[in-house]
Scaffold this motif. Structure first.
Motif, PDB file in Angstrom:
ATOM      1  N   ASP A  70       0.853  -1.195   0.000  1.00 22.86           N
ATOM      2  CA  ASP A  70       0.000   0.000   0.000  1.00 22.86           C
ATOM      3  C   ASP A  70       0.888   1.244   0.000  1.00 22.86           C
ATOM      4  O   ASP A  70       1.549   1.549   0.992  1.00 22.86           O
ATOM      5  CB  ASP A  70      -0.914  -0.019   1.228  1.00 22.86           C
ATOM      6  N   LEU A  71       0.915   1.947  -1.126  1.00 27.06           N
ATOM      7  CA  LEU A  71       1.743   3.142  -1.276  1.00 27.06           C
ATOM      8  C   LEU A  71       1.025   4.350  -0.670  1.00 27.06           C
ATOM      9  O   LEU A  71      -0.166   4.548  -0.908  1.00 27.06           O
ATOM     10  CB  LEU A  71       2.030   3.389  -2.755  1.00 27.06           C
ATOM     11  N   PRO A  72       1.724   5.169   0.112  1.00 21.32           N
ATOM     12  CA  PRO A  72       1.044   6.240   0.867  1.00 21.32           C
ATOM     13  C   PRO A  72       0.508   7.377   0.032  1.00 21.32           C
ATOM     14  O   PRO A  72      -0.479   8.012   0.406  1.00 21.32           O
ATOM     15  CB  PRO A  72       2.127   6.733   1.834  1.00 21.32           C
ATOM     16  N   GLY A  73       1.137   7.666  -1.116  1.00 21.83           N
ATOM     17  CA  GLY A  73       0.651   8.760  -1.947  1.00 21.83           C
ATOM     18  C   GLY A  73       0.904  10.115  -1.316  1.00 21.83           C
ATOM     19  O   GLY A  73       1.579  10.240  -0.294  1.00 21.83           O
ATOM     20  N   PRO A  74       0.318  11.162  -1.910  1.00 22.66           N
ATOM     21  CA  PRO A  74       0.586  12.534  -1.461  1.00 22.66           C
ATOM     22  C   PRO A  74      -0.279  12.937  -0.277  1.00 22.66           C
ATOM     23  O   PRO A  74      -1.137  13.806  -0.371  1.00 22.66           O
ATOM     24  CB  PRO A  74       0.245  13.363  -2.701  1.00 22.66           C
ATOM     25  N   ARG A  75      -0.080  12.303   0.851  1.00 24.37           N
ATOM     26  CA  ARG A  75      -0.876  12.573   2.037  1.00 24.37           C
ATOM     27  C   ARG A  75      -0.473  13.906   2.653  1.00 24.37           C
ATOM     28  O   ARG A  75       0.709  14.121   2.946  1.00 24.37           O
ATOM     29  CB  ARG A  75      -0.691  11.442   3.041  1.00 24.37           C
ATOM     30  N   PHE A 191      -0.100  -3.707  -5.937  1.00 21.24           N
ATOM     31  CA  PHE A 191       0.117  -2.393  -5.339  1.00 21.24           C
ATOM     32  C   PHE A 191      -1.200  -1.626  -5.248  1.00 21.24           C
ATOM     33  O   PHE A 191      -1.972  -1.605  -6.208  1.00 21.24           O
ATOM     34  CB  PHE A 191       1.104  -1.573  -6.182  1.00 21.24           C
ATOM     35  N   SER A 192      -1.434  -0.994  -4.116  1.00 16.39           N
ATOM     36  CA  SER A 192      -2.576  -0.083  -4.025  1.00 16.39           C
ATOM     37  C   SER A 192      -2.056   1.343  -4.059  1.00 16.39           C
ATOM     38  O   SER A 192      -1.075   1.687  -3.388  1.00 16.39           O
ATOM     39  CB  SER A 192      -3.393  -0.338  -2.760  1.00 16.39           C
ATOM     40  N   LEU A 193      -2.707   2.166  -4.867  1.00 19.39           N
ATOM     41  CA  LEU A 193      -2.272   3.538  -5.117  1.00 19.39           C
ATOM     42  C   LEU A 193      -3.246   4.500  -4.444  1.00 19.39           C
ATOM     43  O   LEU A 193      -4.450   4.476  -4.723  1.00 19.39           O
ATOM     44  CB  LEU A 193      -2.210   3.800  -6.627  1.00 19.39           C
ATOM     45  N   SER A 194      -2.723   5.343  -3.562  1.00 20.06           N
ATOM     46  CA  SER A 194      -3.559   6.267  -2.797  1.00 20.06           C
ATOM     47  C   SER A 194      -3.892   7.532  -3.595  1.00 20.06           C
ATOM     48  O   SER A 194      -3.131   7.968  -4.448  1.00 20.06           O
ATOM     49  CB  SER A 194      -2.841   6.667  -1.507  1.00 20.06           C
TER      50      SER A 194
END
Length: 477
Positions: A70-75, A191-194
């Motif tokens: 699980d990739l965090p992304g632009p949090r 992969f999960s993309l946020s």
């Protein structure tokens, strides 16, 4: 082999509470199908140890367990606060600043450089999963001036949401690519993309994998209003979706979330794209041995909506009762599935929707498999597969028997752990026909016995993805 008494898949987030070997072993034995590694937390070396532990246990126990990176992304998050928790009272004036400073009573740092461009007078700002609400009064030299509309306690690194505002961040960050490179080297291909907003975000991830000689399975996380607007485009390009209802309930009016859940799951079901429903499924079991009645109902309703998988977050990552939580979720799933099978709940809407699509040969075969299961006393369905397409097409109809997907590709078996009712069996042996292989494996694993009725699908060109065009009714010999 003892088959589970439920067909809804269970995704467990792995953290301090669940990473020890004895706990992981029990999670696998009690129903975990997918282990989620959350790259928002922990260091890479710890993640590596957990990945190897899961792989080792999966091999030892003879159970296919997928690993979801699980990739965090632009949090966007609150920065460091000097004294925490910071108490925000209704009516207080606070300033949000993009500067990297330590926050105090009236000033809160936010790790977003273009904050001034995204908010304007009247904009809402939500902190801590929406539990704290601010209203922007304007931009000043001190920061973005805000009035506290709904107060609460705030600690460092809590999430910041800017619903309705333009966010000047790419969905795929440099950190995401660094984490992805590490995961690819560890043999992970899911992969999960946020914070996905459109299909181009998904393609960036695929292109990076291709540059490293890999093909990946992408789970697009639906958590922004823009993603809801572009859901058809996203579904056409992703492999699966995750309904991340935490941020979705802040980025969109929370009253809409139950209906959005139903609409999006239905759209995904029609396309044969697996759905993970996530966030606060059994949240109270993080601290308590039993969930609330509302949580149990939420889990059941997600299954009736047509979800393929249910995800546990803090419940298994840091909770006191990770194993008991999985057992509770599988128990709710088992009872709900039994009732759906007895009543046919939701089937008519889905089959009608599929009938209205432009169908492929594989779609027609999947519908015929479902009809055969309904009208004959079918014990099992067997689908040899190269790409996983046929078992997913059958899975979306939620049949009342297991779909045994036999594949010579381990990575396809792992992606199929996300599909409802699909039991992947890795079969690297290329000798003999698939019929012979199925007959042998089902008997060897004590899944089927002589005389059991099997629905069997196959293509005329073995080894060609998407070529399923035959259905047979067989008896185990």
């Amino acid at each position: 082999m003892e088959l589970p008494d439920h067909r809804t898949k269970i995704v467990c987030t792995i953290g301090p509470a669940s990473s020890p070997e004895p706990v992981l072993r029990q999670l696998i034995l009690k129903g975990m199908n997918v282990a989620r590694i959350n790259f928002s937390h922990g260091d890479l070396e710890k993640h590596r140890e957990v990945i190897h532990r899961i792989r080792s246990l999966s091999t030892e126990l003879g159970v296919t367990v997928a690993i979801l990176a699980d990739l965090p992304g632009p949090r966007i998050r609150v920065g460091d606060l000097e004294n925490e928790p910071l108490t925000l009272e209704k009516g207080d004036t606070v300033y949000l600043t993009p500067l990297d400073i330590e926050g105090g009573k009236n000033i809160i740092p936010v790790n977003y450089k273009r904050l001034y461009e995204s908010v304007s007078p009247g904009s809402n700002v939500f902190l801590n999963d929406g539990f704290i609400q601010l209203r922007c009064l304007g931009n000043t030299d001190k920061g973005v001036e805000c009035k506290v509309e709904i107060g609460g306690y705030l600690t460092s690194h809590k999430g910041v949401n800017l619903p309705g505002s333009k966010i000047f961040l790419d969905a795929v960050t440099d950190d995401d690519l660094r984490f992805m490179k590490f995961a690819l080297e560890e043999g992970i291909n899911i992969f999960s993309l946020s914070f996905v907003e459109n299909s181009s975000d998904i393609e960036k991830l695929r292109q990076f994998a291709q540059q490293h000689g890999e093909s990946i399975y992408v789970v697009a996380k639906i958590e922004r209003e823009e993603a809801v607007k572009n859901i058809d485009d996203i579904l056409d390009h992703t492999d699966a979706i995750m309904l991340a209802r935490g941020d979705l309930g802040v980025e969109t009016p929370i009253q809409q979330v139950p209906v959005l859940q139903k609409e999006i799951i239905h759209k995904a079901n029609l396309r044969g794209k697996p759905v993970i429903t996530a966030t606060h499924m059994l949240e109270s079991m993080t601290e308590n041995i039993r969930p609330t009645r509302a949580e149990a109902t939420d889990v059941s309703n997600a299954i009736l909506d047509g979800t393929d998988a249910l995800m546990l977050s803090g419940e298994t990552a840091v909770g006191r009762y990770p194993i008991e939580t999985v057992l509770m979720m599988t128990g709710i799933a088992s009872r709900t599935e039994k009732w759906r099978n007895e009543t046919g709940w939701g089937t008519e809407l889905l089959t009608k929707g599929i009938d209205e699509l432009t169908m492929s040969v594989s779609d027609v075969i999947a519908l015929q498999v479902y009809q055969a299961i309904k009208r004959l006393k079918v014990d099992h369905t067997v689908t040899p597969t190269i790409s996983g397409q046929t078992p997913r097409r059958i899975s979306r109809l939620k049949p009342d028997c297991w779909i045994f997907a036999m594949s010579r590709r381990q990575e396809i078996c792992e992606t199929l752990t996300l599909s409802y009712g699909v039991y992947p069996i890795y079969s690297p042996n290329k000798g003999g026909s698939w019929e012979q292989t199925a007959n042998r494996l089902l008997k060897e694993n004590q899944i089927a016995s002589e005389g059991d009725l099997i629905v069997f699908t196959e293509g005329q060109s073995p080894g060609k993805p998407g070529g399923t065009n035959m259905l047979k009714i067989l008896q185990i010999e």
